[in-house]
Design an enzyme around this catalytic site. Structure first.
Site, PDB file in Angstrom:
ATOM      1  N   LYS A  32     -14.617   3.003  -6.762  1.00 52.48           N
ATOM      2  CA  LYS A  32     -12.594   2.724  -6.372  1.00 52.48           C
ATOM      3  C   LYS A  32     -12.527   3.414  -6.715  1.00 52.48           C
ATOM      4  CE  LYS A  32     -10.339   0.975 -10.402  1.00 52.48           C
ATOM      5  NZ  LYS A  32      -9.281   1.845  -9.890  1.00 52.48           N
ATOM      6  N   ASP A  59      -8.200   0.699  -4.712  1.00 55.86           N
ATOM      7  CA  ASP A  59      -6.712   0.828  -4.768  1.00 55.86           C
ATOM      8  C   ASP A  59      -5.351   0.583  -5.351  1.00 55.86           C
ATOM      9  OD1 ASP A  59      -6.265  -1.106  -7.253  1.00 55.86           O
ATOM     10  OD2 ASP A  59      -6.975   0.083  -8.727  1.00 55.86           O
ATOM     11  N   LYS A  61      -2.526  -1.108  -4.066  1.00 55.00           N
ATOM     12  CA  LYS A  61      -2.091  -1.929  -4.053  1.00 55.00           C
ATOM     13  C   LYS A  61      -0.627  -2.040  -3.708  1.00 55.00           C
ATOM     14  CE  LYS A  61      -3.333  -1.843  -9.038  1.00 55.00           C
ATOM     15  NZ  LYS A  61      -4.082  -0.654  -9.213  1.00 55.00           N
ATOM     16  N   ASP A  64       5.189  -4.192  -0.095  1.00 51.98           N
ATOM     17  CA  ASP A  64       6.007  -3.541   0.525  1.00 51.98           C
ATOM     18  C   ASP A  64       6.550  -4.648   1.598  1.00 51.98           C
ATOM     19  OD1 ASP A  64       8.001  -1.927   2.072  1.00 51.98           O
ATOM     20  OD2 ASP A  64       6.970   0.118   2.128  1.00 51.98           O
ATOM     21  N   THR A 120      -2.271  -6.405 -15.666  1.00 53.30           N
ATOM     22  CA  THR A 120      -2.446  -7.256 -17.307  1.00 53.30           C
ATOM     23  C   THR A 120      -2.055  -5.543 -18.517  1.00 53.30           C
ATOM     24  OG1 THR A 120      -4.591  -5.040 -16.669  1.00 53.30           O
ATOM     25  CG2 THR A 120      -4.587  -7.800 -16.664  1.00 53.30           C
ATOM     26  N   ARG A 211     -13.693   4.518 -17.491  1.00 54.75           N
ATOM     27  CA  ARG A 211     -14.012   5.555 -18.970  1.00 54.75           C
ATOM     28  C   ARG A 211     -15.131   4.972 -19.733  1.00 54.75           C
ATOM     29  NH1 ARG A 211      -8.308   4.937 -21.111  1.00 54.75           N
ATOM     30  NH2 ARG A 211      -9.056   2.544 -19.931  1.00 54.75           N
TER      31      ARG A 211
HETATM   32  O1  C5P Z   1     -10.968   3.251 -17.616  1.00 52.33           O
HETATM   33  P1  C5P Z   1     -11.321   1.654 -17.815  1.00 52.33           P
HETATM   34  O2  C5P Z   1     -12.049   1.342 -17.905  1.00 52.33           O
HETATM   35  O3  C5P Z   1     -10.735   1.492 -18.573  1.00 52.33           O
HETATM   36  O4  C5P Z   1     -10.407   1.872 -16.207  1.00 52.33           O
HETATM   37  C1  C5P Z   1      -9.927   0.616 -15.241  1.00 52.33           C
HETATM   38  C2  C5P Z   1      -9.520   0.799 -14.097  1.00 52.33           C
HETATM   39  O5  C5P Z   1      -9.474  -0.717 -13.189  1.00 52.33           O
HETATM   40  C3  C5P Z   1      -8.621   1.519 -14.604  1.00 52.33           C
HETATM   41  O6  C5P Z   1      -8.601   2.783 -12.597  1.00 52.33           O
HETATM   42  C4  C5P Z   1      -7.447   1.366 -13.835  1.00 52.33           C
HETATM   43  O7  C5P Z   1      -6.021   1.374 -12.780  1.00 52.33           O
HETATM   44  C5  C5P Z   1      -7.210  -0.705 -12.943  1.00 52.33           C
HETATM   45  N1  C5P Z   1      -6.705  -1.977 -13.415  1.00 52.33           N
HETATM   46  C6  C5P Z   1      -6.973  -1.886 -14.650  1.00 52.33           C
HETATM   47  N2  C5P Z   1      -6.221  -2.962 -15.113  1.00 52.33           N
HETATM   48  C7  C5P Z   1      -5.203  -3.719 -13.956  1.00 52.33           C
HETATM   49  C8  C5P Z   1      -5.354  -3.253 -12.967  1.00 52.33           C
HETATM   50  C9  C5P Z   1      -6.107  -2.013 -12.133  1.00 52.33           C
HETATM   51  O8  C5P Z   1      -6.963  -1.312 -15.704  1.00 52.33           O
HETATM   52  N3  C5P Z   1      -4.754  -4.928 -14.318  1.00 52.33           N
END
Ligand code: C5P
Length: 234
Positions: A32, A59, A61, A64, A120, A211
């Site tokens: 992603k 990603d 998003k 517009d 979220t 992460r």
């Molecule tokens: O590091 P982690 O596993 O928390 O990363 C989650 C990824 O998903 C990040 O790139 C974050 O921007 C994305 N994301 C999220 N919650 C959302 C939409 C996207 O954590 N509702």
């Protein structure tokens, strides 16, 4: 089986991202590319990753006016990405315009188009401050219906919402879920997390994990553990 794991490449430079990706195989994961890497490294980064054989979820998003979103979706499709997304709160017309722009010249490489429902990170209170008179989970279900009616392929949602969404939207609608944490790993700033096993059991199609993999001492071991969990849960 094509991998259900999407690794969030949240790096701030092309060098960091490419050094990390050099240890990965397209058989084990999709990737992603979000705002941080896209703004830092540009669209060339996406091309470099697709050239290595990876499926890319762009990603960004988009949100517009319909004409602008349709145009940017067309431009993004030129990057040969596997999936991209828009914000469902941009409305049905915007989503239909995006979908039609991608399907104007139907070919096998048309990217999947999914929508973000309610972020979220939004609490019920924060959502109501924006003028929406519903609980976040009610608004997610409402937007999900709009997304499906507009013809899109799926939704970004939290794994907690997956069971109800799967029931309402049927088996072919893609559910893509961040906030996945293998048992024992740190939550970071994610508050509502689920393990890979529970997410797959709840009906999620693709797991977005950042992460816990990118900051692991041994990323490949975490990837293998998640893929094994997914395999067992299917
Ligand atoms: O590091 P982690 O596993 O928390 O990363 C989650 C990824 O998903 C990040 O790139 C974050 O921007 C994305 N994301 C999220 N919650 C959302 C939409 C996207 O954590 N509702």
């Amino acid at each position: 089986m094509s991998s259900k794991l999407i690794i969030a490449l949240d790096f701030s430079s092309a060098d960091q991202a490419l050094a990390f990706v050099s240890q990965l195989s397209p058989h084990d994961c999709k990737l992603k590319v979000g705002f941080e890497l896209f703004v830092s490294a540009g669209s060339e980064m996406v091309s470099k990753l697709t050239e290595k054989g990876f499926d890319i979820f762009l990603d960004l998003k988009f949100h517009d006016i319909p004409n602008t979103v349709a145009s940017v979706c067309k431009a993004a499709a030129q990057l040969n990405v596997w999936m991209m997304n828009v914000h469902a709160s941009g409305g049905a017309e915007m989503m239909r315009a995006a979908y039609h722009a991608l399907h104007e010249n139907e070919n096998v490489n048309t990217p999947k188009l999914i929508a973000v429902s309610v972020l979220t990170s939004m609490s019920d209170e924060q959502l109501q401050q924006t003028g929406v008179n519903a609980l976040a989970k009610e608004q997610v279900v409402h937007l999900a219906g709009m997304v499906q009616q507009a013809g899109l392929d799926g939704l970004v949602c939290s794994a907690q919402e997956a069971v109800i969404l799967r029931q309402k939207l049927g088996k072919d609608f893609l559910l893509v879920t961040p906030g996945i944490r293998p048992a024992g790993s740190a939550k970071g700033d994610q508050s509502r997390v689920m393990t890979p096993t529970d997410a797959i059991s709840a009906g999620v199609d693709y797991l977005v994990v950042g992460r816990p993999i990118t900051q692991a001492k041994n990323p490949l071991a975490v990837i293998q553990k998640i893929n094994a969990e997914v395999h067992d849960a299917l």
